[in-house]
Structures are given as C-alpha cells and as structure tokens.
Write an enzyme that holds these catalytic residues in place. Sequence first.
Site, PDB file in Angstrom:
ATOM      1  N   VAL A 130      77.256 108.747  13.244  1.00 25.97           N
ATOM      2  CA  VAL A 130      76.416 109.908  13.537  1.00 25.97           C
ATOM      3  C   VAL A 130      75.771 110.326  12.219  1.00 25.97           C
ATOM      4  O   VAL A 130      76.428 110.334  11.183  1.00 25.97           O
ATOM      5  CB  VAL A 130      77.254 111.072  14.102  1.00 25.97           C
ATOM      6  CG1 VAL A 130      76.375 112.276  14.410  1.00 25.97           C
ATOM      7  CG2 VAL A 130      78.014 110.631  15.348  1.00 25.97           C
ATOM      8  N   CYS A 131      74.480 110.650  12.280  1.00 29.01           N
ATOM      9  CA  CYS A 131      73.785 111.211  11.116  1.00 29.01           C
ATOM     10  C   CYS A 131      73.878 110.230   9.936  1.00 29.01           C
ATOM     11  O   CYS A 131      73.739 109.028  10.126  1.00 29.01           O
ATOM     12  CB  CYS A 131      74.389 112.590  10.816  1.00 29.01           C
ATOM     13  SG  CYS A 131      73.378 113.662   9.775  1.00 29.01           S
ATOM     14  N   THR A 132      74.140 110.717   8.752  1.00 30.03           N
ATOM     15  CA  THR A 132      74.178 109.828   7.582  1.00 30.03           C
ATOM     16  C   THR A 132      75.456 108.992   7.518  1.00 30.03           C
ATOM     17  O   THR A 132      75.654 108.252   6.554  1.00 30.03           O
ATOM     18  CB  THR A 132      74.001 110.622   6.282  1.00 30.03           C
ATOM     19  OG1 THR A 132      74.916 111.724   6.277  1.00 30.03           O
ATOM     20  CG2 THR A 132      72.586 111.164   6.169  1.00 30.03           C
TER      21      THR A 132
END
Lengths: 207, 207
Positions: free
Chosen positions: A99-101
């Site tokens: 998720v995300c970075t």
Amino acid sequence: MRIVIPLFDRFTALDAVGPYEVLKFLPGVEIVFAATEPGPVRDVPRWLAITADATFTDIDSCDVLVVPGGPGARELLRDGELLDWLRRMHQGSIWTTSVCTGSLLLGAAGLLTGLSATTHWAAIDVLESFGATYTAERVIFQGKIVTAAGVSSGIDMALALAARITDQTTAEAIQLAIEYDPQPPFDAGSPAKASRAARALLARGIR
Amino acid sequence: MRIVIPLFDRFTALDAVGPYEVLKFLPGVEIVFAATEPGPVRDVPRWLAITADATFTDIDSCDVLVVPGGPGARELLRDGELLDWLRRMHQGSIWTTSVCTGSLLLGAAGLLTGLSATTHWAAIDVLESFGATYTAERVIFQGKIVTAAGVSSGIDMALALAARITDQTTAEAIQLAIEYDPQPPFDAGSPAKASRAARALLARGIR
C-alpha cells in the site's frame, strides 16, 4: 493462512490498518504485525503506535505479505536486512502486496522489475527508478504481486484480494461488515481531481 | 487544538485510525490516544494493539473527541466512570464525534437524546434505545455532535469535520494527501446494496 504486516518507524497507520480491517474477516487467517524489535512502532507524527508482536527473524514465511508505506519507507530503501527479508517472504508467499510507498520497498527488493505497479502519486519517480512502470490505477494485480495507490487505497486492494482468496460473496460480506459505502464530501482524492488550490496547499505543507 | 481518541478493549482499529489519519494533518492539532490504563489496547481478534499514551484521568478536557466503536463498546454502556468522562469531555469540547458503535457510548452518556444520529447498521436498535433517532446517513452533524456510520465511515466524517474546523481547501488537500479516491471493487457497503447472499453469509459469520 498467515498474513504478515511489517511495521517500521514512521509508517503510515492507515496503510496497514485499512487492509488489516478487511483481511481479518477471512476464514482461517491469522494476522501478525512484525518489526525489527517487538513492541510499539510509531507513525508520523508519533502520536500513534501499533504493537509488533513478532520480529522479522521470528517469521520464516507467510502466505500473504502486506507492506505499508509512510515517510519511513523511503529511509529503508537501502536496508539490506529488510530487503532480504522481503525477498524471502515473497519467495514463499501466495500474495505479496503493498500500500502507498510500501511498493518502493518491494521495488528496492527487486520484486517489481518489468512490472506495472502503483504507489502514492508523490512517489512515482522513485517507483520507476526500480524498473517498474507506474500505472495510474488504484490497485494493480501482476501475477501474485498486488500494489495499491496512496494510503486509503489499501481498503480497495484488500477487498479485491479477499475476493481472490475466497470468493466475491465473502468479499462483499466483509465490505458490508465494515460498512464501506464511501461518500467522500469532496472529490479531491487524486492529483487529476483536486483543485489547484488544494494541490498548492499540500505542496507547501498543510500543517 | 487537542484531539482525544479513547481506546478500550475490543475496539475496532479502523474506527479510530480512519479519522486519525485525516485529522493529524490539521494545522495546530495534537492527537492523543487515551485509555483506562496507559499501554497497548487490543482490538478483536486481538492481533492489533494501539498504544494509549495517556489515561482518561490525565485528560481534563479536549477540543475534539473522537469515540470509536467495536464489540467492546457494547460492554461499556453501563460503565459509569467512562460515561462520566465522556460527559466531561463533551462539556468542554468544540466537537464531540463518534464512529460506528462509538455512538452507543455517546447515547449511553445521555448525549444523543432527541437527536438524529447514526451508527453501524447492525446497532440501530441499541442507538434508538438511548432516545436518538437513527438516520441512514453516513455522517450526521447535530450542533457540535457528529456521528458516523459503520467502521470505514470515519474517514468521510473526518474530512467533513476538517472542512468545518478549517476550510474546504484544507480538507481537500488532506483528501489528496491520503489519496482518498475510493474505488471499491464491489457495491455492497450497506444493507440496501449488499446481495442477499452476502447478507446471509455475514449473518451466519464469515469466519
């Protein structure tokens, strides 16, 4: 089915908790939060801590890996021990997700080379530096690797994953359980949709 | 501006972390997780713990109260000490808010009598037993009291609240920061939308 969520200093809580709250409903799963050391792991701005109940060395393998992002992720892109652990987890996993970075960590571990992938919209360049092709989709399945966009996208990712692991009815029952019928009061959730004023404010810092 | 999020055994993590991840961006805020005792507080099924950095007795007042729900909330509806504390917090607050069955605690504290309010769809009867009128909206503002529907609705609530506390541009910048552009893979997030099969599965227990 063992699901492992690694935590690290300065992670983003919703990246981890969004998928957690979905996947915890799956039949026969157990979910473990892990970190370098056991105990509380702090987010930014350090007002929140989630307990790691296991250390990375405790965990030999897992079925589903969910790697959250956060400001701290960018500081771990050369952390050989963590990247080795991620590669080991991926080797034995059924699903390897981010998720995300969190996808930057998968990228730094060499797992995204030649794949389409996503990340937080502000981290596209870094993602592509690892040989991935950024694609502006919220959730991207590439074989057993699943990447999701920024922060809140982990909920969408986990529902899609839940359907693959079980079936659509089960995923829908989970969506109903968490009453995920999103009604954002504004339509500013992506750079393409946000107003110039909102983008400018975020660029100079809200706080 | 001090924002306090009370935790209790068997809370639901996303109820707390959804609003947290939004409100933490607001200028000049600090957010404190509080509980009866300091230290980790466990959710259901106990795989996740968030650290309470303060005790309820440490906290005399707050500007924004965010009460999460969870299976544990129903066991606290006669907990006089907690209900007294909630009433005290409400007395001095600018905003008193709840997510999911957190509204049952506000109701038990007598704060919802005669008001429209919402909660998780499975807790409507209990909410109404406290003199509130359940309204099938995702977020309901009644004076300074704001209630949100089940679990994931806290994100929508917090964005609406952020706009009231600051302005719409700030709330939109936060929405962009957490890339909240929801794209659920299914449309099953409310009892009216979920299929009969999903509702039946949830009723008999997914796990």
